[in-house]
Design an enzyme around this catalytic site. Structure first.
Site, PDB file in Angstrom:
ATOM      1  N   ASP A 183     -10.866  18.578   2.153  1.00 34.84           N
ATOM      2  CA  ASP A 183     -10.481  18.500   3.565  1.00 34.84           C
ATOM      3  C   ASP A 183      -9.006  18.879   3.674  1.00 34.84           C
ATOM      4  O   ASP A 183      -8.305  18.982   2.665  1.00 34.84           O
ATOM      5  CB  ASP A 183     -10.770  17.117   4.171  1.00 34.84           C
ATOM      6  CG  ASP A 183     -10.001  16.006   3.490  1.00 34.84           C
ATOM      7  OD1 ASP A 183      -8.763  16.032   3.562  1.00 34.84           O
ATOM      8  OD2 ASP A 183     -10.622  15.112   2.876  1.00 34.84           O
ATOM      9  N   ASP A 230      -9.828  14.181  -2.800  1.00 42.09           N
ATOM     10  CA  ASP A 230      -9.464  12.831  -3.241  1.00 42.09           C
ATOM     11  C   ASP A 230      -9.725  12.669  -4.750  1.00 42.09           C
ATOM     12  O   ASP A 230      -8.819  12.399  -5.543  1.00 42.09           O
ATOM     13  CB  ASP A 230     -10.313  11.895  -2.352  1.00 42.09           C
ATOM     14  CG  ASP A 230     -10.444  10.467  -2.803  1.00 42.09           C
ATOM     15  OD1 ASP A 230     -10.103  10.157  -3.947  1.00 42.09           O
ATOM     16  OD2 ASP A 230     -10.914   9.636  -2.001  1.00 42.09           O
ATOM     17  N   ASP A 244      -6.609   8.447  -6.012  1.00 35.39           N
ATOM     18  CA  ASP A 244      -6.914   9.325  -4.872  1.00 35.39           C
ATOM     19  C   ASP A 244      -5.809  10.391  -4.830  1.00 35.39           C
ATOM     20  O   ASP A 244      -4.618  10.053  -4.870  1.00 35.39           O
ATOM     21  CB  ASP A 244      -6.931   8.491  -3.581  1.00 35.39           C
ATOM     22  CG  ASP A 244      -7.234   9.306  -2.320  1.00 35.39           C
ATOM     23  OD1 ASP A 244      -7.042  10.541  -2.349  1.00 35.39           O
ATOM     24  OD2 ASP A 244      -7.634   8.706  -1.312  1.00 35.39           O
ATOM     25  N   HIS A 266      -6.355  16.123   2.450  1.00 28.84           N
ATOM     26  CA  HIS A 266      -6.148  16.060   0.994  1.00 28.84           C
ATOM     27  C   HIS A 266      -5.545  17.361   0.454  1.00 28.84           C
ATOM     28  O   HIS A 266      -4.795  17.325  -0.526  1.00 28.84           O
ATOM     29  CB  HIS A 266      -7.454  15.698   0.271  1.00 28.84           C
ATOM     30  CG  HIS A 266      -7.785  14.240   0.419  1.00 28.84           C
ATOM     31  ND1 HIS A 266      -8.622  13.773   1.389  1.00 28.84           N
ATOM     32  CD2 HIS A 266      -7.313  13.149  -0.243  1.00 28.84           C
ATOM     33  CE1 HIS A 266      -8.676  12.435   1.317  1.00 28.84           C
ATOM     34  NE2 HIS A 266      -7.893  12.041   0.326  1.00 28.84           N
ATOM     35  N   ARG A 279      -3.134   1.089  -4.037  1.00 25.97           N
ATOM     36  CA  ARG A 279      -2.789  -0.334  -4.197  1.00 25.97           C
ATOM     37  C   ARG A 279      -3.437  -0.869  -5.456  1.00 25.97           C
ATOM     38  O   ARG A 279      -4.376  -0.246  -5.995  1.00 25.97           O
ATOM     39  CB  ARG A 279      -3.180  -1.144  -2.969  1.00 25.97           C
ATOM     40  CG  ARG A 279      -4.549  -0.828  -2.415  1.00 25.97           C
ATOM     41  CD  ARG A 279      -4.774  -1.533  -1.087  1.00 25.97           C
ATOM     42  NE  ARG A 279      -5.933  -0.981  -0.418  1.00 25.97           N
ATOM     43  CZ  ARG A 279      -6.809  -1.695   0.265  1.00 25.97           C
ATOM     44  NH1 ARG A 279      -6.665  -2.994   0.358  1.00 25.97           N
ATOM     45  NH2 ARG A 279      -7.822  -1.109   0.859  1.00 25.97           N
ATOM     46  N   LYS A 336      -7.244  -0.650  -7.071  1.00 31.61           N
ATOM     47  CA  LYS A 336      -8.071   0.293  -6.319  1.00 31.61           C
ATOM     48  C   LYS A 336      -8.144   1.612  -7.088  1.00 31.61           C
ATOM     49  O   LYS A 336      -7.631   1.734  -8.185  1.00 31.61           O
ATOM     50  CB  LYS A 336      -7.532   0.477  -4.892  1.00 31.61           C
ATOM     51  CG  LYS A 336      -7.471  -0.777  -4.077  1.00 31.61           C
ATOM     52  CD  LYS A 336      -8.797  -1.267  -3.485  1.00 31.61           C
ATOM     53  CE  LYS A 336      -9.747  -0.324  -2.890  1.00 31.61           C
ATOM     54  NZ  LYS A 336      -9.992  -0.500  -1.473  1.00 31.61           N
ATOM     55  N   CYS A 368      -4.469  12.066  -2.548  1.00 30.68           N
ATOM     56  CA  CYS A 368      -3.441  12.052  -1.485  1.00 30.68           C
ATOM     57  C   CYS A 368      -2.259  11.167  -1.861  1.00 30.68           C
ATOM     58  O   CYS A 368      -1.135  11.390  -1.391  1.00 30.68           O
ATOM     59  CB  CYS A 368      -4.022  11.655  -0.134  1.00 30.68           C
ATOM     60  SG  CYS A 368      -4.642   9.974  -0.026  1.00 30.68           S
ATOM     61  N   TYR A 369      -2.475  10.185  -2.751  1.00 27.55           N
ATOM     62  CA  TYR A 369      -1.348   9.347  -3.182  1.00 27.55           C
ATOM     63  C   TYR A 369      -0.403  10.104  -4.110  1.00 27.55           C
ATOM     64  O   TYR A 369       0.671   9.592  -4.440  1.00 27.55           O
ATOM     65  CB  TYR A 369      -1.846   8.064  -3.855  1.00 27.55           C
ATOM     66  CG  TYR A 369      -2.663   7.199  -2.930  1.00 27.55           C
ATOM     67  CD1 TYR A 369      -2.161   6.813  -1.692  1.00 27.55           C
ATOM     68  CD2 TYR A 369      -3.944   6.779  -3.266  1.00 27.55           C
ATOM     69  CE1 TYR A 369      -2.910   6.044  -0.823  1.00 27.55           C
ATOM     70  CE2 TYR A 369      -4.703   5.999  -2.407  1.00 27.55           C
ATOM     71  CZ  TYR A 369      -4.182   5.643  -1.190  1.00 27.55           C
ATOM     72  OH  TYR A 369      -4.927   4.876  -0.321  1.00 27.55           O
ATOM     73  N   HIS A 417       0.851  -1.190   0.000  1.00 32.45           N
ATOM     74  CA  HIS A 417       0.000   0.000   0.000  1.00 32.45           C
ATOM     75  C   HIS A 417       0.889   1.243   0.000  1.00 32.45           C
ATOM     76  O   HIS A 417       1.905   1.282   0.706  1.00 32.45           O
ATOM     77  CB  HIS A 417      -0.895  -0.036   1.244  1.00 32.45           C
ATOM     78  CG  HIS A 417      -1.962   1.022   1.241  1.00 32.45           C
ATOM     79  ND1 HIS A 417      -1.678   2.360   1.406  1.00 32.45           N
ATOM     80  CD2 HIS A 417      -3.300   0.936   1.065  1.00 32.45           C
ATOM     81  CE1 HIS A 417      -2.808   3.053   1.341  1.00 32.45           C
ATOM     82  NE2 HIS A 417      -3.795   2.213   1.136  1.00 32.45           N
TER      83      HIS A 417
HETATM   84  C1  FPP Z   1      -6.871   4.590   2.775  1.00 29.17           C
HETATM   85  O1  FPP Z   1      -6.910   3.241   2.732  1.00 29.17           O
HETATM   86  C2  FPP Z   1      -5.673   5.026   3.522  1.00 29.17           C
HETATM   87  C3  FPP Z   1      -5.165   6.190   3.243  1.00 29.17           C
HETATM   88  C4  FPP Z   1      -5.744   7.051   2.206  1.00 29.17           C
HETATM   89  C5  FPP Z   1      -3.978   6.695   4.029  1.00 29.17           C
HETATM   90  C6  FPP Z   1      -2.734   5.975   3.711  1.00 29.17           C
HETATM   91  C7  FPP Z   1      -1.591   6.653   4.313  1.00 29.17           C
HETATM   92  C8  FPP Z   1      -0.783   6.106   5.219  1.00 29.17           C
HETATM   93  C9  FPP Z   1      -0.948   4.712   5.756  1.00 29.17           C
HETATM   94  C10 FPP Z   1       0.421   6.886   5.649  1.00 29.17           C
HETATM   95  C11 FPP Z   1       0.260   7.441   7.013  1.00 29.17           C
HETATM   96  C12 FPP Z   1       1.450   8.239   7.336  1.00 29.17           C
HETATM   97  C13 FPP Z   1       1.833   8.651   8.550  1.00 29.17           C
HETATM   98  C14 FPP Z   1       3.045   9.469   8.643  1.00 29.17           C
HETATM   99  C15 FPP Z   1       1.125   8.303   9.798  1.00 29.17           C
HETATM  100  P1  FPP Z   1      -8.176   2.639   2.012  1.00 29.17           P
HETATM  101  O2  FPP Z   1      -8.125   1.170   2.094  1.00 29.17           O
HETATM  102  O3  FPP Z   1      -9.412   3.299   2.538  1.00 29.17           O
HETATM  103  O4  FPP Z   1      -7.991   3.234   0.563  1.00 29.17           O
HETATM  104  P2  FPP Z   1      -7.509   2.577  -0.797  1.00 29.17           P
HETATM  105  O5  FPP Z   1      -8.719   1.987  -1.398  1.00 29.17           O
HETATM  106  O6  FPP Z   1      -7.010   3.771  -1.559  1.00 29.17           O
HETATM  107  O7  FPP Z   1      -6.438   1.575  -0.491  1.00 29.17           O
HETATM  108 ZN    ZN Z   2      -6.981  10.125   0.063  1.00 32.74          ZN
END
Ligand code: FPP
Ligand code: ZN
Length: 423
Positions: free
Chosen positions: A343, A336, A281, A346, A275, A278, A283-284, A232
């Site tokens: 927010d 996103d 977004d 993002h 990942r 998926k 933020c990636y 991820h």
């Molecule tokens: C979404 O997962 C998760 C995120 C958008 C955040 C991921 C970021 C981190 C784990 C880094 C955190 C960093 C620090 C420094 C604490 P999801 O399963 O909802 O989304 P998906 O479908 O995009 O995988």
């Molecule tokens: Zn995001």
């Protein structure tokens, strides 16, 4: 360099990048098609309004949104009551990327607030009176380093911070997020980030940590949150950046990581997914694209890329188009994907990713590629810490004048966790 290239998403061949389900409809394929459809609509509207498209960063709107957020948050943020230092960091970092100064009185108020989040057990909590946790500790230290004043640095109690880090250190080299909490690779990054910025790394603190992080890299090439989990972007960034801090990134399988992360940039959307299979977004744009400068340097040090390598290995222009055309709220703030609300999280990570794309994404390594007008240019960000590079240098300079606190290791860890139990 101000260029106005023909936009990729308006080229005649862009539709060729659309997702094809090969007559196998699944929940995932339907979701992907919906996203592409919503993006197509956004692009169509944009094209109807602008005869010669020139994506514009809505600087003033973002500034107003951020400035207001520093003093007043809507009810929607109640659920982030345990993430208040994060809000300080997301907003302050977004403002520094926009090169908007924070007035001295505001900076001082933020310092005083973060001092109230400092836990008696060391580290920072998500809000006053809450338990110390590595995530808000990372956010608070980053926020204070962005402010970079004596008052800000003095909020950090380095000895207690080290005690806290030992209290969450595990015998296998991993870290738990808080006393009694879960292990994952975020914690190793948060610990390495704050310890390196504040110069409190002792020989025992990260013993075993590089090997534990390396065990999170899986067959896909990216890293999961813990060994054995799906790769991820968020965790891959954390693990890789932590290894860079600890000087061990060359121990990763760099080529398979490179293949994994470059495959996460979406063909049609231009942004990144977190990942495989998926959705895109915004933020990636940071968690994934931010890996590329780290990887480029690691591969260079390994002799795998040379100075003549003319590419940062991702499509910088496509990423900038996604952020500027699909992730901006017209009233300020970023998001996103189309249809989602803005927010501060993002806003921070879309702008951080835009900065990475502008400063690290060009084919000619010595020049930047700023899509659209010159006013779209953001300040650079440090790809390991995600604060201004000069703020990292300033923090190093400040804290490296101070001695590393003595390594009270295991004894401190036991004392700190029993104190925490009583709170
Ligand atoms: C979404 O997962 C998760 C995120 C958008 C955040 C991921 C970021 C981190 C784990 C880094 C955190 C960093 C620090 C420094 C604490 P999801 O399963 O909802 O989304 P998906 O479908 O995009 O995988
Ligand atoms: Zn995001």
């Amino acid at each position: 360099m101000d260029i106005s290239p023909r936009l990729r998403c308006f080229s005649d061949s862009h539709h060729l990048e659309e997702f094809k389900d090969e007559d196998v409809r699944t929940v995932t394929s339907v979701e992907q098609e919906k996203v592409e459809h919503s993006i197509k609509e956004v692009l169509n509207v944009y094209q109807q309004i602008h005869s010669s498209p020139q994506p514009t960063l809505l600087r003033e709107q973002h500034y107003q949104y951020l400035k207001k957020g520093l003093r007043h948050l809507s009810d929607a943020y109640e659920c982030l009551d345990a993430s208040r230092p994060w809000l300080c960091y997301w907003i302050l970092h977004s403002l520094e990327l926009l090169e908007e100064p924070v007035p001295a009185s505001m900076a001082s108020d933020v310092c005083q607030f973060l001092a109230r989040c400092r836990s008696p057990t060391g580290g920072f909590a998500g809000g006053p009176g809450q338990h110390a946790h590595l995530a808000p500790t990372y956010a608070a230290v980053n926020a204070l380093c962005i402010l970079g004043t004596e008052e800000a640095y003095d909020v950090i109690d380095r000895e207690k911070l080290l005690d806290f880090l030992f209290s969450v250190k595990q015998p296998d080299g991993s870290f738990i997020m808080h006393v009694g909490g879960e292990v994952d690779v975020r914690s190793a990054y948060c610990a390495a980030s704050v310890a390196s910025l504040t110069n409190i790394i002792t020989p025992a603190l990260f013993e075993g940590t590089p090997n534990w992080i390396l065990s999170c890299q899986n067959w896909e090439g990216g890293l999961g949150g813990v060994p054995g989990l799906e790769a991820h972007g968020g965790y891959t960034f954390c693990g890789t950046a932590a290894l860079v801090i600890l000087g061990k990134e060359h121990m990763l399988d760099l080529k398979s990581l490179l293949r994994w992360v470059t495959s996460r940039q979406m063909r049609y959307e231009g942004g990144f997914q977190g990942r495989c299979n998926k959705l895109v977004d915004g933020c990636y744009s940071f968690w994934q694209a931010g890996l590329l400068p780290l990887l480029h340097r690691a591969l260079f040090n390994d002799g795998e890329v040379t100075l003549s390598t003319k590419s940062w290995m991702f499509e910088s222009q496509a990423l900038q188009e996604y952020i500027l055309l699909c992730c901006q709220n017209p009233g300020g703030g970023l998001l996103d994907k189309p249809g989602k609300a803005r927010d501060f999280y993002h806003t921070c990570y879309c702008l951080s990713g835009l900065s990475i794309a502008q400063h690290f994404g060009n084919k000619d390594l010595h020049n930047e590629l700023v899509l659209g007008k010159e006013e779209n240019r953001l300040a650079p960000t440090h790809p390991v810490y995600n604060i201004g590079p000069e703020k990292v240098a300033q923090a190093f300079q400040h804290f490296h004048k101070l001695p590393v606190p003595t390594d009270r290791g295991a004894a401190t860890a036991a004392a700190a966790s029993s104190t925490e139990d009583q709170l």
